[in-house]
Design an enzyme around this catalytic site. Structure first.
Site, PDB file in Angstrom:
ATOM      1  N   ILE A  92      43.160  34.651  46.725  1.00 25.32           N
ATOM      2  CA  ILE A  92      42.620  35.469  47.812  1.00 25.32           C
ATOM      3  C   ILE A  92      41.953  36.743  47.299  1.00 25.32           C
ATOM      4  O   ILE A  92      41.303  37.465  48.049  1.00 25.32           O
ATOM      5  CB  ILE A  92      43.735  35.802  48.829  1.00 25.32           C
ATOM      6  CG1 ILE A  92      43.129  36.238  50.163  1.00 25.32           C
ATOM      7  CG2 ILE A  92      44.682  36.867  48.282  1.00 25.32           C
ATOM      8  CD1 ILE A  92      44.113  36.282  51.297  1.00 25.32           C
TER       9      ILE A  92
ATOM     10  N   GLY B 118      43.788  40.184  42.436  1.00 22.93           N
ATOM     11  CA  GLY B 118      43.427  40.813  41.169  1.00 22.93           C
ATOM     12  C   GLY B 118      42.267  41.771  41.314  1.00 22.93           C
ATOM     13  O   GLY B 118      42.264  42.859  40.720  1.00 22.93           O
TER      14      GLY B 118
ATOM     15  N   GLU C 210      50.460  43.449  40.300  1.00 22.99           N
ATOM     16  CA  GLU C 210      50.013  42.309  41.105  1.00 22.99           C
ATOM     17  C   GLU C 210      51.019  41.175  40.957  1.00 22.99           C
ATOM     18  O   GLU C 210      51.351  40.777  39.838  1.00 22.99           O
ATOM     19  CB  GLU C 210      48.630  41.829  40.655  1.00 22.99           C
ATOM     20  CG  GLU C 210      48.160  40.587  41.395  1.00 22.99           C
ATOM     21  CD  GLU C 210      46.983  39.886  40.742  1.00 22.99           C
ATOM     22  OE1 GLU C 210      46.677  38.746  41.158  1.00 22.99           O
ATOM     23  OE2 GLU C 210      46.384  40.443  39.803  1.00 22.99           O
TER      24      GLU C 210
ATOM     25  N   ASP D 132      55.793  30.936  48.607  1.00 25.89           N
ATOM     26  CA  ASP D 132      55.985  30.022  47.481  1.00 25.89           C
ATOM     27  C   ASP D 132      57.371  30.229  46.893  1.00 25.89           C
ATOM     28  O   ASP D 132      57.805  31.370  46.687  1.00 25.89           O
ATOM     29  CB  ASP D 132      54.951  30.286  46.382  1.00 25.89           C
ATOM     30  CG  ASP D 132      53.538  29.916  46.793  1.00 25.89           C
ATOM     31  OD1 ASP D 132      53.392  29.246  47.824  1.00 25.89           O
ATOM     32  OD2 ASP D 132      52.593  30.303  46.072  1.00 25.89           O
TER      33      ASP D 132
ATOM     34  N   GLU E 233      58.250  29.685  43.890  1.00 21.40           N
ATOM     35  CA  GLU E 233      58.156  30.237  42.534  1.00 21.40           C
ATOM     36  C   GLU E 233      58.105  31.761  42.533  1.00 21.40           C
ATOM     37  O   GLU E 233      58.519  32.407  41.569  1.00 21.40           O
ATOM     38  CB  GLU E 233      56.913  29.693  41.825  1.00 21.40           C
ATOM     39  CG  GLU E 233      56.902  28.191  41.615  1.00 21.40           C
ATOM     40  CD  GLU E 233      56.201  27.465  42.754  1.00 21.40           C
ATOM     41  OE1 GLU E 233      56.025  28.071  43.834  1.00 21.40           O
ATOM     42  OE2 GLU E 233      55.845  26.289  42.562  1.00 21.40           O
TER      43      GLU E 233
ATOM     44  N   THR F  44      48.156  35.944  59.338  1.00 19.14           N
ATOM     45  CA  THR F  44      48.576  37.208  58.734  1.00 19.14           C
ATOM     46  C   THR F  44      49.897  37.675  59.322  1.00 19.14           C
ATOM     47  O   THR F  44      50.780  38.152  58.589  1.00 19.14           O
ATOM     48  CB  THR F  44      47.489  38.280  58.943  1.00 19.14           C
ATOM     49  OG1 THR F  44      46.322  37.899  58.206  1.00 19.14           O
ATOM     50  CG2 THR F  44      47.962  39.645  58.474  1.00 19.14           C
TER      51      THR F  44
ATOM     52  N   CYS G 188      33.147  32.902  18.102  1.00 15.36           N
ATOM     53  CA  CYS G 188      34.322  32.201  17.588  1.00 15.36           C
ATOM     54  C   CYS G 188      33.944  30.792  17.121  1.00 15.36           C
ATOM     55  O   CYS G 188      33.291  30.639  16.092  1.00 15.36           O
ATOM     56  CB  CYS G 188      35.432  32.187  18.633  1.00 15.36           C
ATOM     57  SG  CYS G 188      37.065  31.798  17.943  1.00 15.36           S
TER      58      CYS G 188
ATOM     59  N   MET H 238      30.396  30.520  16.189  1.00 19.70           N
ATOM     60  CA  MET H 238      30.013  30.902  14.828  1.00 19.70           C
ATOM     61  C   MET H 238      30.302  29.768  13.855  1.00 19.70           C
ATOM     62  O   MET H 238      29.495  29.464  12.972  1.00 19.70           O
ATOM     63  CB  MET H 238      30.760  32.160  14.375  1.00 19.70           C
ATOM     64  CG  MET H 238      30.257  32.689  13.031  1.00 19.70           C
ATOM     65  SD  MET H 238      31.351  33.850  12.173  1.00 19.70           S
ATOM     66  CE  MET H 238      32.237  32.734  11.071  1.00 19.70           C
TER      67      MET H 238
ATOM     68  N   HIS I 122      35.782  37.831  19.452  1.00 18.84           N
ATOM     69  CA  HIS I 122      35.418  37.657  20.863  1.00 18.84           C
ATOM     70  C   HIS I 122      34.913  38.980  21.441  1.00 18.84           C
ATOM     71  O   HIS I 122      35.676  39.722  22.077  1.00 18.84           O
ATOM     72  CB  HIS I 122      36.624  37.159  21.667  1.00 18.84           C
ATOM     73  CG  HIS I 122      36.986  35.735  21.415  1.00 18.84           C
ATOM     74  ND1 HIS I 122      36.457  34.687  22.138  1.00 18.84           N
ATOM     75  CD2 HIS I 122      37.819  35.176  20.491  1.00 18.84           C
ATOM     76  CE1 HIS I 122      36.952  33.541  21.688  1.00 18.84           C
ATOM     77  NE2 HIS I 122      37.777  33.809  20.679  1.00 18.84           N
TER      78      HIS I 122
ATOM     79  N   GLU J 265      33.194  39.540  23.974  1.00 20.08           N
ATOM     80  CA  GLU J 265      33.177  39.568  25.442  1.00 20.08           C
ATOM     81  C   GLU J 265      34.347  40.338  26.025  1.00 20.08           C
ATOM     82  O   GLU J 265      34.259  40.886  27.131  1.00 20.08           O
ATOM     83  CB  GLU J 265      33.152  38.144  26.013  1.00 20.08           C
ATOM     84  CG  GLU J 265      34.398  37.297  25.781  1.00 20.08           C
ATOM     85  CD  GLU J 265      34.365  36.478  24.494  1.00 20.08           C
ATOM     86  OE1 GLU J 265      35.069  35.455  24.428  1.00 20.08           O
ATOM     87  OE2 GLU J 265      33.643  36.874  23.556  1.00 20.08           O
TER      88      GLU J 265
END
Length: 536
Positions: free
Chosen positions: A15, A18, A141, A148, A150, A192, A381, A384, A507, A509
């Site tokens: 949703i 993050g 977060e 859930d 978990e 909600t 990585c 290359m 890396h 990025e």
């Protein structure tokens, strides 16, 4: 003394918790507060390092070498703050720690239970981030969706957490979905309401609601949510679908998310400075001409597998006032057809990291096409390593060259296993991981791009360039523009007489930021623009 914000999600998964957490971090930092963000993931893996990219998306590597959830990349990019292994917590790592303590006798023979031991370990991890970072505000977060099974230990832990600190040191934000029903023309609040009811049933009353919707929420709906969910009407925050994740902080600022959060934490709502971020969004929405970039990979069915690479390209295009026109190219499809079929019209080619044999020959073919047709190229990585193999086979007169990872019996292993990896058996967390220094060679493109003598980049690999072949590569025209300080590991290579041909073992990025693009990506886009200008 740190303050704490907990971000939960309801109704549906993915949703955007993050992005909300990262956006809040950006808004708090723009007011002068220091921030650290951690992710509690409810899966039993110790970390995502051995998980398939199709299952989990990319693995984001922190400075200290932790293999973490891709959300940590969002946290770092939005707040421009480096996270550590402490900022990534999984159910697997929690249970592992508790069981290890039990084996050591740390519980003095007591019965080890989810409550208080598992929840206590979770709370301890949150406190540890606060102590380690010394940040003003810790944003946590909680992965998964309320309801859930978990996620229950994590939700119980953050419920208990308010007893560890003063009540005004904690704020709970619940991110939820308001679905729009086309047939009735209505936005529905019932999902909600039920999600908040589920939270309340375990003892958590959210202080703020962030309501995802593709339609604007009027005052009547906000009042309804306020009444049924027990939050102030000012704390019902509209979060409309955005044209870019980078515009989310601005829309949430307008809705008052940061102001209301600071109000619950009893902190000053300082003056907000988002001028640079606003300029970033202006450039993003007003680009120049398009740059067609081919990303040649093996996991292209799931774009999140290369999330940081895509964002790094986007940062570079924003900086260079270009429109990113991204072409996803399957390395396996190149193997079945030809590189020219997919790459003939592109302005730049990127070959990112990966593992295993699948698609490698397609990547090598793409690199050959970039080299021979003078298309700006960047390899990362494995990219290359493929560039090294391509040169060995087609230029350095080693047609049977390969990597010992791809072909253990190759007579010319131009890429081989790092010596310290020879006796490694376990896969998880055992690679060359985290930040390592790289010394740049004078009079090279790499040195000119970085304008530094020594750089620090994040790594995630087991294999390296085989120095036995170094001289033959140099003699045939390859340039080694970066090595480890002792000269043992080749980190950055390039070609002369080419608009832009660079490949690195690390890396880059992971270090690119909006407003501060990584030099290698910025160089790639600029070279593509220059080549287009010359051709016109």
């Amino acid at each position: 003394m740190s303050k704490f914000v907990f971000v939960t999600g309801g109704v549906v998964s993915s949703i955007g918790k993050g992005i909300v957490a990262a956006s809040l971090g950006r808004l708090l930092k723009s007011r002068g507060y220091s921030v650290s963000i951690l992710k509690l993931d409810p899966y039993l893996n110790v970390d995502p390092g051995t998980m398939s990219p199709f299952q989990h998306g990319e693995v984001f590597v922190t400075e200290d070498g932790a293999e973490t959830d891709l959300d940590l990349g969002h946290y770092e990019r939005f707040t421009d703050t480096a996270m550590t292994r402490l900022n990534s917590v999984t159910t697997g790592s929690i249970y592992q720690a508790v069981i290890n303590k039990e084996r050591r006798g740390s519980y003095n023979g007591g019965t080890v239970q989810v409550i208080p031991h598992i929840t206590g370990e979770i709370r301890e991890r949150i406190h540890r981030v606060a102590a380690n970072s010394n940040a003003d505000i810790i944003i946590t977060e909680i992965g998964g969706t309320v309801g859930d099974i978990e996620s229950l230990p994590f939700l119980e832990a953050i419920r208990e957490f308010k007893n560890d600190v003063n009540r005004n040191d904690v704020a709970y934000i619940h991110v939820t979905l308001l679905p729009y029903i086309k047939t009735s023309g209505e936005i529905k609040t019932k999902p909600t309401q039920h999600s908040v009811k589920e939270l309340r049933s375990i003892g958590i009353q959210p202080d703020l609601l962030v309501c995802r919707s593709d339609k604007s929420i009027n005052e009547a709906l906000k009042k309804k949510l306020s009444g049924f969910c027990g939050v102030s009407i000012n704390s019902v925050i509209e979060a409309l679908d955005a044209d870019s994740i980078y515009s989310v902080p601005l829309s949430l600022k307008k809705e008052g998310l940061c102001k209301e959060t600071l109000n619950y934490l009893e902190l000053e709502d300082k003056k907000c400075d988002l001028k640079n971020w606003e300029q970033l969004i202006h450039n993003l929405r007003n680009p120049g001409g398009p740059i067609k970039v081919a990303l040649v990979g093996k996991y292209i069915e799931l774009g999140d597998a290369y999330l940081s690479v895509v964002e790094a390209l986007r940062h570079a295009c924003i900086e260079q006032k270009a429109l990113l026109d991204l072409h996803w190219v399957s390395a396996e499809m190149i193997e079945k057809n030809s590189a020219e079929t997919y790459l003939n019209e592109v302005d730049a080619i990127v070959v990112p990291g990966g593992f295993g044999n699948r698609g490698v020959n397609g990547k090598i073919a793409a690199i050959k096409f970039a080299r021979e047709n003078k298309i700006p190229f960047l390899g990362l990585c494995l990219g290359m390593q493929c560039a090294v193999i391509e040169w060995a086979r087609n230029v350095a007169h080693l047609p049977d060259a390969s990597s010992s990872e791809l072909d253990p019996n190759t007579p010319n292993p131009v890429i081989h296993l790092l010596p310290e990896q020879q006796d490694v058996v376990d896969l998880g967390g055992t690679m060359r991981l985290g930040v390592y220094p790289c010394r740049l060679t004078k009079n090279t493109t790499g040195k000119n791009l970085y304008d530094e003598d020594v750089i620090y980049e994040r790594h995630r690999h087991r294999y390296e360039f085989n120095n036995y072949y170094k001289q033959s590569f140099l003699d045939s025209g390859y340039k080694i523009s970066g090595t480890s300080p002792d000269g043992r590991l080749v980190e950055l290579i390039e070609l002369e007489n080419h608009p832009y041909f660079l490949a690195c073992q690390y890396h880059p990025e992971f270090l690119s930021r909006p407003g501060k693009p990584h030099p290698l990506f910025k160089g790639l886009i600029k070279a593509s623009q220059d080549k287009l200008t010359q051709s016109n």
